[in-house]
Design a protein around this motif. Structure first.
Motif, PDB file in Angstrom:
ATOM      1  N   ASN A  65     -41.150 -86.876 -42.535  1.00 42.84           N
ATOM      2  CA  ASN A  65     -41.771 -86.005 -41.528  1.00 42.84           C
ATOM      3  C   ASN A  65     -40.798 -84.979 -40.967  1.00 42.84           C
ATOM      4  O   ASN A  65     -41.206 -84.043 -40.287  1.00 42.84           O
ATOM      5  CB  ASN A  65     -42.365 -86.834 -40.393  1.00 42.84           C
ATOM      6  N   TYR A  66     -39.531 -85.151 -41.221  1.00 40.30           N
ATOM      7  CA  TYR A  66     -38.507 -84.195 -40.783  1.00 40.30           C
ATOM      8  C   TYR A  66     -38.150 -83.206 -41.894  1.00 40.30           C
ATOM      9  O   TYR A  66     -37.311 -82.344 -41.706  1.00 40.30           O
ATOM     10  CB  TYR A  66     -37.249 -84.944 -40.327  1.00 40.30           C
TER      11      TYR A  66
ATOM     12  N   VAL B 227     -37.983 -90.528 -42.947  1.00 35.23           N
ATOM     13  CA  VAL B 227     -37.384 -89.185 -42.883  1.00 35.23           C
ATOM     14  C   VAL B 227     -38.276 -88.059 -43.396  1.00 35.23           C
ATOM     15  O   VAL B 227     -37.994 -86.889 -43.133  1.00 35.23           O
ATOM     16  CB  VAL B 227     -36.025 -89.133 -43.631  1.00 35.23           C
TER      17      VAL B 227
ATOM     18  N   ALA C 255     -31.742 -81.937 -40.378  1.00 35.55           N
ATOM     19  CA  ALA C 255     -33.029 -81.281 -40.631  1.00 35.55           C
ATOM     20  C   ALA C 255     -33.640 -80.711 -39.352  1.00 35.55           C
ATOM     21  O   ALA C 255     -34.260 -79.642 -39.386  1.00 35.55           O
ATOM     22  CB  ALA C 255     -33.995 -82.267 -41.279  1.00 35.55           C
ATOM     23  N   GLU C 256     -33.456 -81.399 -38.225  1.00 38.13           N
ATOM     24  CA  GLU C 256     -34.038 -80.931 -36.963  1.00 38.13           C
ATOM     25  C   GLU C 256     -33.299 -79.739 -36.380  1.00 38.13           C
ATOM     26  O   GLU C 256     -33.900 -78.883 -35.750  1.00 38.13           O
ATOM     27  CB  GLU C 256     -34.014 -82.048 -35.917  1.00 38.13           C
ATOM     28  N   LYS C 257     -31.991 -79.666 -36.581  1.00 36.10           N
ATOM     29  CA  LYS C 257     -31.175 -78.670 -35.882  1.00 36.10           C
ATOM     30  C   LYS C 257     -30.723 -77.509 -36.754  1.00 36.10           C
ATOM     31  O   LYS C 257     -30.090 -76.584 -36.259  1.00 36.10           O
ATOM     32  CB  LYS C 257     -29.953 -79.352 -35.275  1.00 36.10           C
TER      33      LYS C 257
ATOM     34  N   GLN D  42     -30.141 -91.252 -39.976  1.00 34.60           N
ATOM     35  CA  GLN D  42     -30.176 -90.489 -38.729  1.00 34.60           C
ATOM     36  C   GLN D  42     -29.445 -89.155 -38.884  1.00 34.60           C
ATOM     37  O   GLN D  42     -29.869 -88.139 -38.348  1.00 34.60           O
ATOM     38  CB  GLN D  42     -29.575 -91.284 -37.567  1.00 34.60           C
TER      39      GLN D  42
ATOM     40  N   ILE E 232     -31.795 -86.724 -40.493  1.00 35.98           N
ATOM     41  CA  ILE E 232     -32.801 -86.267 -39.528  1.00 35.98           C
ATOM     42  C   ILE E 232     -32.188 -85.242 -38.577  1.00 35.98           C
ATOM     43  O   ILE E 232     -32.780 -84.195 -38.304  1.00 35.98           O
ATOM     44  CB  ILE E 232     -33.394 -87.467 -38.757  1.00 35.98           C
ATOM     45  N   ASP E 233     -30.975 -85.536 -38.075  1.00 31.38           N
ATOM     46  CA  ASP E 233     -30.289 -84.604 -37.163  1.00 31.38           C
ATOM     47  C   ASP E 233     -30.093 -83.243 -37.818  1.00 31.38           C
ATOM     48  O   ASP E 233     -30.334 -82.206 -37.205  1.00 31.38           O
ATOM     49  CB  ASP E 233     -28.933 -85.162 -36.733  1.00 31.38           C
TER      50      ASP E 233
END
Length: 188
Positions: free
Chosen positions: A94-95, A92, A69-71, A63, A66-67
């Motif tokens: 797709n991120y 992961v 990579a997204e932000k 997680q 993912i956090d």
């Protein structure tokens, strides 16, 4: 020179990652031991690559990756036990997170790091292009507002307002944006 964030709570892992990164053009290397500390660092500082050595105390690292990579615009390399590699990769990928199985071979790490560098360069180029287009769009909005004011107050047609702004910019040797701002100051 690259900027790297190592998120690892194992001293041997930290030494391995730091040594490998410093030999591969990363001079600005920050090490943290927890996901919370990493999240705080990422608020204040941009990195080119973030290495997450899972599991971490208190979280599995999935997680967190993912956090990040997204932000953020940095590339994320997630190191997981080989037995969990396929499952975690599916969760992961797709991120944009790159997963690497442990134990880590230097060749695999080198390949993943090169892939991350290439992806980071492309993201940086896209970000610069996006910023350039955003600025151009904002400038067009200002010029369009100025044209609307000329149409309203000076009873010009859109074409006349457009020509007026262009000629004024050429005559005064300034940009159309400068002329538009002056019009906005005058009429707003």
């Amino acid at each position: 020179m690259g900027k790297a964030l190592i998120i690892c709570d194992a001293p041997k892992g930290v030494d391995f990652f730091r040594d490998f990164l410093s030999k591969n053009e990363y001079e600005d290397i920050t090490v943290v031991e927890s996901g919370n500390e990493a999240r705080r660092r990422l608020v204040d500082y941009d990195y080119d690559v973030c290495l997450v050595n899972a599991p971490l105390r208190g979280e599995n690292g999935e997680q967190l990756s993912i956090d990040i990579a997204e932000k953020n615009i940095c590339q994320v390399l997630l190191f997981v036990k080989s037995e969990y590699l396929e499952e975690i990769t599916e969760n992961v990928e797709n991120y944009g997170v790159i997963t690497v199985g442990k134990p880590i071979s230097k060749q695999m790490f080198w390949s993943a790091l090169k892939l991350a560098k290439v992806a980071q360069r492309r993201i940086t180029m896209a970000k610069k292009e996006n910023e350039k287009l955003q600025k151009k769009l904002e400038n067009l909005k200002v010029v369009s507002r100025a044209k609307c004011l000329l149409i309203s107050y000076c009873k010009m047609t859109e074409e006349e307002a457009h020509k007026y702004i262009e000629h004024k910019a050429m005559d005064d040797r300034v940009t159309r944006l400068d002329v538009a701002r002056e019009i906005l100051r005058t009429y707003e």
